[in-house]
Each structure stands twice: as C-alpha cells, then as structure tokens.
Design a protein around this motif. Structure first.
Motif, PDB file in Angstrom:
ATOM      1  N   TYR A 266      14.076 -27.345  28.422  1.00 16.22           N
ATOM      2  CA  TYR A 266      12.434 -26.926  27.850  1.00 16.22           C
ATOM      3  C   TYR A 266      12.732 -27.438  26.423  1.00 16.22           C
ATOM      4  O   TYR A 266      11.578 -27.391  25.756  1.00 16.22           O
ATOM      5  N   GLN A 267      13.882 -28.020  25.969  1.00 14.81           N
ATOM      6  CA  GLN A 267      14.197 -28.183  24.516  1.00 14.81           C
ATOM      7  C   GLN A 267      13.170 -29.248  23.979  1.00 14.81           C
ATOM      8  O   GLN A 267      12.549 -29.989  24.417  1.00 14.81           O
ATOM      9  N   LYS A 268      13.333 -29.394  22.559  1.00 18.29           N
ATOM     10  CA  LYS A 268      12.416 -30.374  21.731  1.00 18.29           C
ATOM     11  C   LYS A 268      12.989 -31.769  22.133  1.00 18.29           C
ATOM     12  O   LYS A 268      14.047 -31.873  22.444  1.00 18.29           O
ATOM     13  N   HIS A 269      12.057 -32.616  21.990  1.00 18.61           N
ATOM     14  CA  HIS A 269      12.078 -33.903  22.204  1.00 18.61           C
ATOM     15  C   HIS A 269      11.093 -34.906  21.541  1.00 18.61           C
ATOM     16  O   HIS A 269      10.096 -34.176  21.153  1.00 18.61           O
TER      17      HIS A 269
ATOM     18  N   LYS B 210      14.422 -39.270  22.825  1.00 16.12           N
ATOM     19  CA  LYS B 210      15.496 -38.561  22.602  1.00 16.12           C
ATOM     20  C   LYS B 210      15.129 -37.299  22.799  1.00 16.12           C
ATOM     21  O   LYS B 210      14.017 -36.776  22.505  1.00 16.12           O
ATOM     22  N   GLN B 211      16.038 -36.065  22.917  1.00 12.30           N
ATOM     23  CA  GLN B 211      15.897 -34.573  23.043  1.00 12.30           C
ATOM     24  C   GLN B 211      17.157 -33.978  22.450  1.00 12.30           C
ATOM     25  O   GLN B 211      18.210 -34.812  22.354  1.00 12.30           O
ATOM     26  N   VAL B 212      16.755 -32.931  21.681  1.00 13.10           N
ATOM     27  CA  VAL B 212      18.071 -32.330  21.364  1.00 13.10           C
ATOM     28  C   VAL B 212      18.694 -31.556  22.150  1.00 13.10           C
ATOM     29  O   VAL B 212      18.381 -31.359  23.452  1.00 13.10           O
ATOM     30  N   LYS B 213      20.096 -31.038  21.898  1.00  4.20           N
ATOM     31  CA  LYS B 213      20.925 -30.307  22.675  1.00  4.20           C
ATOM     32  C   LYS B 213      20.433 -28.855  22.845  1.00  4.20           C
ATOM     33  O   LYS B 213      20.077 -28.373  21.925  1.00  4.20           O
TER      34      LYS B 213
ATOM     35  N   PHE C  56      15.931 -34.309  14.543  1.00  7.16           N
ATOM     36  CA  PHE C  56      15.065 -35.297  14.357  1.00  7.16           C
ATOM     37  C   PHE C  56      13.698 -34.466  13.702  1.00  7.16           C
ATOM     38  O   PHE C  56      12.913 -34.890  12.984  1.00  7.16           O
ATOM     39  N   LYS C  57      13.747 -33.086  13.926  1.00  6.58           N
ATOM     40  CA  LYS C  57      12.677 -32.200  13.310  1.00  6.58           C
ATOM     41  C   LYS C  57      12.933 -32.297  11.883  1.00  6.58           C
ATOM     42  O   LYS C  57      12.043 -32.314  11.312  1.00  6.58           O
TER      43      LYS C  57
END
Length: 298
Positions: A99-102, A87-90, A279-280
C-alpha cells in the motif's frame, strides 16, 4: 510451491537481471516503459482493488474510495503522456506492504525538443493506505546532470486528486493547467539563466538552501554556516555548472543538497551529508528550492 533446482534458479536470476538492465537503460534514455517494466519497478502501482476488510485494517474511512494507480496512468497515456520512470518506497511495517507511497514519472513526446537541455515532466505520487491522495507535480528535467527542477503546485493550480469522486475529467483539467503554464515556467528558467549573482547573493542562496535540510528552530541564516560547509554546497562538479549565473548556482546547490555533497558539524564531530532517498522529501526540497530561485530571478 516446489523449490527450484539450481538450473531453474539460475535461469530466473538471469531473466530478472536482463529485465533490470533493460528497464534501467530505457529510464536513462527516457524511453516509454510498458506495463511489465513498470511492474518490475513499482508492483504496488498494480493493486487493482481493496476489499472492506483491508480498508478497515488500515483504519480508513468507510467513505474511502480506492482508485488503482494504473487507472490514472492509463488516463495520462490517453492524454499522450508516457511513463519514463517508476519507483516505490520500502514499506516501514508489514501491515503497509503493498500500500506504500509510489511515484510515476511521465513525459510527453511533443515537449522533447531537439537540442534542448530541459523539458517538462509530470510526477504522479500516490499511496493506497490513505496517507496520500493522488498528487500531480510539475517538473522540469535537466539532461546535463539528470536532476529535475520541481515547481511548487500553486504555480499551476490545484494538484491533489482526492480518493473519492475520481474522474478522467479531473485528471484532464490538471494536465491542461500544467500544460498552460509550461511556457511560463520555461520563461522563468530563461530568466534564471540570464541572472548573474554577486558573491553575497550566492552565499545567501546557499544558506537558505541549507536551511531546507537543517530545520531545527535554532538554525538560521546567521549561524547555519557554522554548522554546514556552505562552500561545499556551492562547489561545481562539472564545467556546465561553473560561474555566477543563478541557473548554474541553483543546479549545483540542488545537486549538493540532494546527494549530500557537503559536510556538517554534529556536536564536535564532522559528518558527511546524506543523500535524500525519499522521493517525497526530494520533491519537497526541490519545490522550495525552485521557489527561492524564482524569487531571485524576478
């Protein structure tokens, strides 16, 4: 690019829906995901390179060394781990899109014991904007409620893979550290299952848990019950989680916290708790909650 006619668009929508249904079914059954399925869920993980202009635009150090997430994924695959979720954040702004968190979830077939209700996972989190180094966290997935117990990193050694000097050896070392403590962590869970709590201990645990979400300096164990409905946090939603056992109490408190299954006061108004979607934040709350539970079990 030419526009699609209605028929072509309809076919494309059905193909996408079929892919989505297939992927969600595999996630539900903990089946390995292939690269196309990972990309469907988490396209940012497939970024292959970053040019100097991108690094400068993101304000990263000239010493920043980009490492594709899929390199780490494939290294973990070489160690026998399978991807079972991604999954990745928007992206919050256009400049960080791509480049976002995943987060990628891994499981090893050797640790899936028939009849067991828990088994280990490795959670890989990353971002390509320099905000997060690669991080490996140890998790224990629970089949009963599809929740996971996340273990604080110190329980199995250093967990960060900085964006310079990356190597397969570094990943292998972290995985071996993780594997070396699996039995120890499962022993802690067994201790949780054997521990019975008094009403006072359950109340204190729920208050401490509530403070993981309500962090204002004015909140403490003495007044948090005036703000949050502690009884709702302790409420069991399934027969498996009923009773005074620490493991059962932990799991229902966890589910309440993560899913927002409680009400709280904001001024004179009563509001419903919010689901943790980041998720963080989910990992952070789970790590601290498991730490509280392990202390009680000792």
């Amino acid at each position: 690019m030419p526009e699609l006619n209605n028929t072509e668009f309809d076919i494309q929508v059905r193909v996408q829906q079929h892919m989505n249904d297939t992927v969600q079914e595999k996630i539900k059954n903990h089946e390995p995901l292939n690269d196309d399925e990972i990309k469907h869920l988490c396209p940012v993980a497939f970024k292959r390179r970053m040019v100097k202009s991108e690094i400068a635009k993101l304000g990263l150090s000239k010493h920043y060394s980009f490492v594709p997430t899929m390199n780490v994924v494939n290294d973990l695959r070489d160690l026998g781990y399978e991807v079972t979720d991604a999954k990745q954040v928007k992206a919050r702004k256009k400049s960080t899109n791509g480049y976002q968190k995943h987060m990628i979830t891994f499981e090893h077939p050797d640790y899936k014991v028939d009849g067991a209700t828990e088994y280990p996972q490795i959670l890989l989190t990353n971002s390509h904007d320099g905000g997060n180094a690669f991080t490996l966290s140890a998790g224990i997935f629970r089949l009963v409620c599809s929740n996971g117990l996340v273990i604080k990193s110190e329980d199995y050694g250093s967990s960060r893979l900085v964006h310079k000097g990356y190597s397969f050896d570094a990943v292998q070392k972290l995985v071996h550290e993780f594997e070396g403590t699996i039995s120890e962590v499962l022993t802690k869970i067994t201790a949780m299952k054997r521990k019975q709590l008094t009403d006072a201990q359950m109340l204190q645990f729920a208050k401490q848990a509530a403070l993981l979400r309500f962090k204002a300096a004015s909140y403490n164990e003495d007044n948090i019950a005036d703000v949050v409905d502690i009884d709702e946090i302790l409420e069991a939603t399934r027969p498996e989680d009923a009773g005074n056992g620490l493991y059962e109490v932990y799991n229902r408190v966890q589910e309440s916290l993560i899913n927002g299954n409680y009400h709280y006061k904001l001024g004179t108004k009563h509001r419903k708790g919010r689901t943790i979607k980041s998720f963080k934040q989910n990992i952070d709350v789970n790590k601290k909650l498991s730490e509280l539970a392990f202390e009680l079990a000792a």
